[in-house]
Design an enzyme around this catalytic site. Structure first.
Site, mmCIF file in Angstrom:
data_model
loop_
_atom_site.group_PDB
_atom_site.id
_atom_site.type_symbol
_atom_site.label_atom_id
_atom_site.label_comp_id
_atom_site.label_asym_id
_atom_site.label_seq_id
_atom_site.Cartn_x
_atom_site.Cartn_y
_atom_site.Cartn_z
ATOM 1 N N CYS A 173 7.685 -3.916 3.713
ATOM 2 C CA CYS A 173 7.360 -4.274 2.327
ATOM 3 C C CYS A 173 8.454 -5.171 1.765
ATOM 4 C CB CYS A 173 7.243 -3.003 1.483
ATOM 5 S SG CYS A 173 6.960 -3.324 -0.272
ATOM 6 N N GLU B 209 6.606 -8.414 -11.268
ATOM 7 C CA GLU B 209 5.330 -9.110 -11.142
ATOM 8 C C GLU B 209 4.181 -8.146 -11.367
ATOM 9 O OE1 GLU B 209 6.189 -12.720 -8.121
ATOM 10 O OE2 GLU B 209 6.034 -10.787 -7.144
ATOM 11 N N CYS C 196 -2.777 -4.580 -11.183
ATOM 12 C CA CYS C 196 -1.759 -3.918 -10.376
ATOM 13 C C CYS C 196 -0.420 -4.111 -11.090
ATOM 14 C CB CYS C 196 -1.745 -4.564 -8.985
ATOM 15 S SG CYS C 196 -0.481 -3.893 -7.899
ATOM 16 N N CYS D 177 12.768 -2.007 -5.718
ATOM 17 C CA CYS D 177 12.381 -0.676 -5.243
ATOM 18 C C CYS D 177 13.479 -0.164 -4.325
ATOM 19 C CB CYS D 177 11.058 -0.755 -4.468
ATOM 20 S SG CYS D 177 10.429 0.862 -3.935
ATOM 21 N N CYS E 22 -0.504 -6.541 -1.447
ATOM 22 C CA CYS E 22 0.291 -5.326 -1.216
ATOM 23 C C CYS E 22 1.527 -5.662 -0.400
ATOM 24 C CB CYS E 22 -0.501 -4.288 -0.435
ATOM 25 S SG CYS E 22 -2.127 -3.976 -1.058
ATOM 26 N N CYS F 241 11.076 0.565 2.577
ATOM 27 C CA CYS F 241 10.088 0.503 3.668
ATOM 28 C C CYS F 241 10.198 -0.876 4.327
ATOM 29 C CB CYS F 241 8.676 0.736 3.133
ATOM 30 S SG CYS F 241 8.518 2.312 2.250
#
Ligand code: SAH
Length: 373
Positions: free
Chosen positions: A134, A107, A120, A127, A358, A131
């Site tokens: 996230c 995205e 962005c 990923c 975010c 974390c």
């Protein structure tokens, strides 16, 4: 160089096709030579792509019709297809879900502000940094993106803006942030190539100033140090989120490998090399990292350093047990930093309603097809 070894969960089935943006000028000339064409054809194609945002043969009128097909087929393959677009903020924010040729999903988010348009971009599908607050980190890593796939997100965003598809009229991408899906420094080569393609002058690249590019990292120390030797002026942002190793071990698991002090040391080296202040990102998580003693600890860590703190109200993610800090608590945290002479701003987070803010990008989790008509 020592880098974190992350095992892909689902390896991409094929390598992304070679794209103009993967190659420098010499590489492009060599590629057109393979097609039996003279080098200046590579320059012509590059001018269309990077200078005029043209990727369709019909727009390349200075090229013989037969060559247009040959060149675009060989050097501008369709790497990403927009499969869903969501907008909010009266059309000023737009999130696009892209499908790569192997089915990987990523995205990117376009955000129009009064005086700039920020894009962005994702550097990886998924990923591997895990974390816990996230959404992208929860899905694991699918694969690295190629430079061509990173640049394609920017190219198509710039095309959409030039065509007036974002509310507020025609525009240009003024800022690029590597803050979408993925850890950019875990995909070092393609990300560096993408930065060069962004900032090289036309026809080599788009000619966007590196000063308007920000790369955000969890803090992969050897890669930050290597980056400091590349002669860049792009801004580095470090996802700190806690001033103490004990809490950061939990919030940013890679901290078990590289501690707060080492990450910041490397960041100051990058600041010196780039002559840019480092942005320290700090997601405000209620009763987890927002205590006043942690604000004071942050002041001690950053006093006199070339740093700027960017506080990010925590965005909700599926299954997370955490929420954003109370407004009053966040305001006090900010005040403590200001009183300690640490430059601080609160991020104007966009796209929360469309899971585009975010930490909310989780394309792999949500591939519901809803193609545009
Ligand atoms: N992997 C890179 C870049 C991606 S994210 C990095 O971690 O820096 C960009 C920023 O959003 C990072 O600072 C990240 O920690 C932060 N973030 C992640 N999840 C978030 C959430 N739920 N709310 C607010 N910020 C979040």
């Amino acid at each position: 160089m020592e880098l974190v070894q992350v095992k892909p969960l689902r390896a991409g089935r094929m390598r992304p096709l070679r794209h103009l943006a993967d190659l420098d000028q010499d590489g492009r000339r060599a590629a057109v030579a393979e097609l039996g064409l003279p080098g200046y054809r590579a320059d012509q194609l590059s001018r269309h792509y990077f200078g005029r945002l043209a990727d369709s043969p019909a727009d390349m009128t200075d090229l013989p019709a037969s060559l247009r097909q040959t060149l675009t087929k060989a050097l501008l393959p369709e790497l990403l297809t927009a499969t869903r677009e969501l907008t909010c903020d009266q059309g000023m924010t737009r999130k696009t879900l892209w499908r790569a040729a192997d089915g990987s999903l990523v995205e990117s988010v376009l955000m129009r502000y009064p005086n700039r348009v920020t894009l962005c971009v994702s550097s990886q599908a998924g990923c591997g940094m895990a974390c816990p607050f996230c959404a992208t980190g929860q899905a694991g890593l699918t694969r690295n993106l190629s430079a061509g796939e990173i640049i394609t997100q920017i190219f198509k965003g710039a095309q959409a803006l030039a065509a007036g598809q974002l509310s507020g009229g025609q525009g240009r991408v003024s800022n690029i942030v590597f803050m979408g899906m993925g850890e950019p420094l875990a995909n070092y080569g393609p990300v560096l190539t993408a930065i060069r393609r962004l900032s090289d002058p036309v026809p080599s690249g788009f000619g966007i100033s590196q000063r308007s590019i920000t790369l955000s990292t969890v803090g992969l120390v050897p890669a930050i140090r290597k980056l400091a030797g590349e002669g860049l002026t792009a801004r580095l942002a470090v996802s700190l989120h806690a001033p103490d190793d004990e809490l950061r071990d939990e919030l940013v698991p890679v901290n078990r490998r590289w501690r707060v002090a080492e990450v910041l040391d490397a960041a100051w080296d990058y600041a010196a090399a780039s002559s840019r202040r480092v942005s320290i990102e700090y997601a405000m998580i209620r009763d987890v990292n927002d205590q006043s003693w942690r604000a004071r600890a942050l002041v001690s860590l950053l006093a006199g350093r070339p740093a700027h703190v960017n506080l990010i109200p925590l965005n909700p993610t599926p299954g997370s047990r955490w929420t954003a800090s109370d407004r009053a608590v966040a305001a006090e945290f900010e005040e403590t930093l200001s009183r300690g002479n640490i430059p601080v701003t609160v991020r104007d987070t966009r796209g929360r309603e469309i899971d585009g803010a975010c930490g909310q990008l989780a394309a792999a989790h949500n591939p519901a097809p809803n193609p545009r008509p």
